[in-house]
Design a protein around this motif. Structure first.
Motif: not given
Length: 156
Positions: A18-21, A24-29
């Protein structure tokens, strides 16, 4: 206890996943935000460039407007001078036309006088010729005789 450890391990893996996801979301944003920021910066740079072009055009147009205003005032001044000259020329033209009409009338009067005098001269010439003929007719001839008796008229 193993079971608890396995559950804890599963939870740990689940949290990590969940942290990776989430990361990943934060990086994409973050990447989307950076792309939007770059796009916005490009748009801002273009807008500033356009603004500078418009400002330059505005200044050029303002200068052209001042130049046109000056030229307009100069042309109006020239127009007033030309109108004044035209009025003067019209006035002189009117005076010249009046003088011409006066001279034409005077010419006609003089022509009439000339014709009258020529008529008088012709009459006087005829009268003079008649008088000369009458005098020659009355004058004694050189031979002592009467010019009328011989029937000759001197000069014939």
């Amino acid at each position: 206890m193993k079971k608890v450890l396995l559950e804890m391990e599963d939870q740990k893996n689940s949290y990590e996943q969940k942290a990776k996801e989430s990361l990943q979301k934060v990086l994409e944003e973050k990447m989307n935000a950076e792309q939007q920021l770059q796009s916005t910066q490009r748009s801002l740079a273009l807008a500033e460039q356009k603004c500078e072009e418009w400002r330059s055009q505005y200044e050029a147009l303002k200068e052209d407007w001042r130049t046109l205003g000056t030229q307009h005032r100069e042309l109006e001044s020239q127009l007033h001078v030309l109108q004044s000259k035209l009025q003067g020329a019209d006035s002189r033209d009117l005076q010249m036309n009046q003088a011409l009409r006066f001279l034409e009338n005077e010419h006609q009067e003089l022509q009439a006088k000339i014709e009258c005098l020529q008529g008088d001269r012709d009459l006087c010439s005829l009268d003079t010729q008649d008088l000369q003929e009458a005098m020659w007719a009355m004058a004694p001839s050189a031979d002592g005789g009467d010019c009328c008796s011989t029937g000759s008229v001197p000069g014939q």
